[in-house]
Design a protein around this motif. Sequence first.
Motif, mmCIF file in Angstrom:
data_model
loop_
_atom_site.group_PDB
_atom_site.id
_atom_site.type_symbol
_atom_site.label_atom_id
_atom_site.label_comp_id
_atom_site.label_asym_id
_atom_site.label_seq_id
_atom_site.Cartn_x
_atom_site.Cartn_y
_atom_site.Cartn_z
ATOM 1 N N VAL A 1 -69.647 -80.846 -40.335
ATOM 2 C CA VAL A 1 -70.917 -80.909 -39.608
ATOM 3 C C VAL A 1 -72.085 -81.040 -40.582
ATOM 4 O O VAL A 1 -72.997 -81.856 -40.387
ATOM 5 N N LYS A 2 -72.066 -80.260 -41.658
ATOM 6 C CA LYS A 2 -73.149 -80.328 -42.640
ATOM 7 C C LYS A 2 -73.127 -81.655 -43.391
ATOM 8 O O LYS A 2 -74.174 -82.238 -43.684
ATOM 9 N N LYS A 3 -71.934 -82.123 -43.712
ATOM 10 C CA LYS A 3 -71.828 -83.427 -44.374
ATOM 11 C C LYS A 3 -72.404 -84.525 -43.486
ATOM 12 O O LYS A 3 -73.162 -85.390 -43.948
ATOM 13 N N VAL B 1 -67.920 -67.858 -53.051
ATOM 14 C CA VAL B 1 -68.109 -68.943 -52.102
ATOM 15 C C VAL B 1 -66.849 -69.785 -52.066
ATOM 16 O O VAL B 1 -66.384 -70.273 -53.088
ATOM 17 N N LEU B 2 -66.305 -69.950 -50.896
ATOM 18 C CA LEU B 2 -65.119 -70.773 -50.728
ATOM 19 C C LEU B 2 -65.503 -72.101 -50.107
ATOM 20 O O LEU B 2 -66.514 -72.207 -49.421
ATOM 21 N N PRO B 3 -64.718 -73.166 -50.321
ATOM 22 C CA PRO B 3 -65.008 -74.455 -49.699
ATOM 23 C C PRO B 3 -65.049 -74.322 -48.188
ATOM 24 O O PRO B 3 -64.278 -73.569 -47.595
ATOM 25 N N GLU B 4 -65.936 -75.087 -47.554
ATOM 26 C CA GLU B 4 -66.112 -75.014 -46.115
ATOM 27 C C GLU B 4 -65.172 -75.976 -45.405
ATOM 28 O O GLU B 4 -65.533 -76.639 -44.446
ATOM 29 N N SER B 5 -63.968 -76.085 -45.888
ATOM 30 C CA SER B 5 -63.048 -77.059 -45.320
ATOM 31 C C SER B 5 -62.376 -76.552 -44.058
ATOM 32 O O SER B 5 -61.889 -77.312 -43.254
ATOM 33 N N ILE C 1 -72.644 -84.347 -52.318
ATOM 34 C CA ILE C 1 -72.255 -83.659 -51.084
ATOM 35 C C ILE C 1 -70.762 -83.323 -51.106
ATOM 36 O O ILE C 1 -70.343 -82.239 -50.670
ATOM 37 N N LEU C 2 -69.953 -84.236 -51.631
ATOM 38 C CA LEU C 2 -68.517 -83.965 -51.729
ATOM 39 C C LEU C 2 -68.235 -82.810 -52.683
ATOM 40 O O LEU C 2 -67.375 -81.966 -52.421
ATOM 41 N N ALA D 1 -74.570 -84.191 -41.051
ATOM 42 C CA ALA D 1 -76.016 -84.015 -40.882
ATOM 43 C C ALA D 1 -76.779 -84.563 -42.088
ATOM 44 O O ALA D 1 -77.791 -85.261 -41.934
ATOM 45 N N MET D 2 -76.292 -84.276 -43.290
ATOM 46 C CA MET D 2 -76.967 -84.766 -44.490
ATOM 47 C C MET D 2 -76.885 -86.283 -44.586
ATOM 48 O O MET D 2 -77.857 -86.955 -44.961
ATOM 49 N N ALA D 3 -75.727 -86.837 -44.234
ATOM 50 C CA ALA D 3 -75.582 -88.299 -44.235
ATOM 51 C C ALA D 3 -76.482 -88.929 -43.177
ATOM 52 O O ALA D 3 -77.076 -89.995 -43.402
ATOM 53 N N PHE D 4 -76.603 -88.269 -42.035
ATOM 54 C CA PHE D 4 -77.443 -88.787 -40.951
ATOM 55 C C PHE D 4 -78.909 -88.836 -41.374
ATOM 56 O O PHE D 4 -79.586 -89.854 -41.188
#
Length: 254
Positions: free
Chosen positions: A159-161, A58-62, A151-152, A163-166
Amino acid sequence: MHVLPDSFDMLSSSCLKDNPWHKFPFTGFVAMLSAIITLMIDSMATSLYSKKHKTALVLPESGGDQEMAVVEAAAHSHFHGHHHGSKLEVEGSQLLRYRVIAMVLELGIIVHSVVIGLSLGASNNTCSIKGLVAALCFHQMFEGMGLGGCILQAEYKFVKKAAMAFFFSVTTPFGIALGLALASSYKENSSRALITVGLLNASSAGLLIYMALVDLLAADFMGPKLQGSVKLQIKSYVAVLLGAGGMSLMAKWA
């Protein structure tokens, strides 16, 4: 800090029938059951993710749309390449773990936020609302800081960050709006309200206690960074105790 005592008070209220609510400790039982179920979800989700990506890293989704990079192990590879691949595999496994933690913690906080928002919106005690709102703001701020750190660490895409914050941001206002809508028919001392909110509080308490002790504190304190420095451990323990003390003070008004 305040969820479990509230559940004890609600499920032991004199407004409820003696049988079965006063003959069995439902709050402790539900909290324990919730912690065990959270452990099951945590363990099974981690296992499923690991099996699904057994041959992948799994690589970072950056950046980019591709989230997985296949790590091919050659039988006669160079030692340096093998060592580098093993390191990447460990990092990928840790990243998977961070993502599971972030999702489970988000779920627990959302349920908890809806419950406390509902209680605030349906409350008819205007004298305590100002203090309760102030305590709730600090409470949500610290919860948001903890969730934001998870989350970080999970290194999701923007987008996922977002959405989770929202979802974290809207759950408490949603609970308050729901409480206001039900205020005319919602009675805090009715048996249905006491049982529903009491059981939800107990389940939230069990989930959050598990997440705090196992996935957050234990993961950090037993990790290589803190285990390599006694001085850093002492500073971290002091910070944890100060944070627990601050939350205990806020629980007086929450």
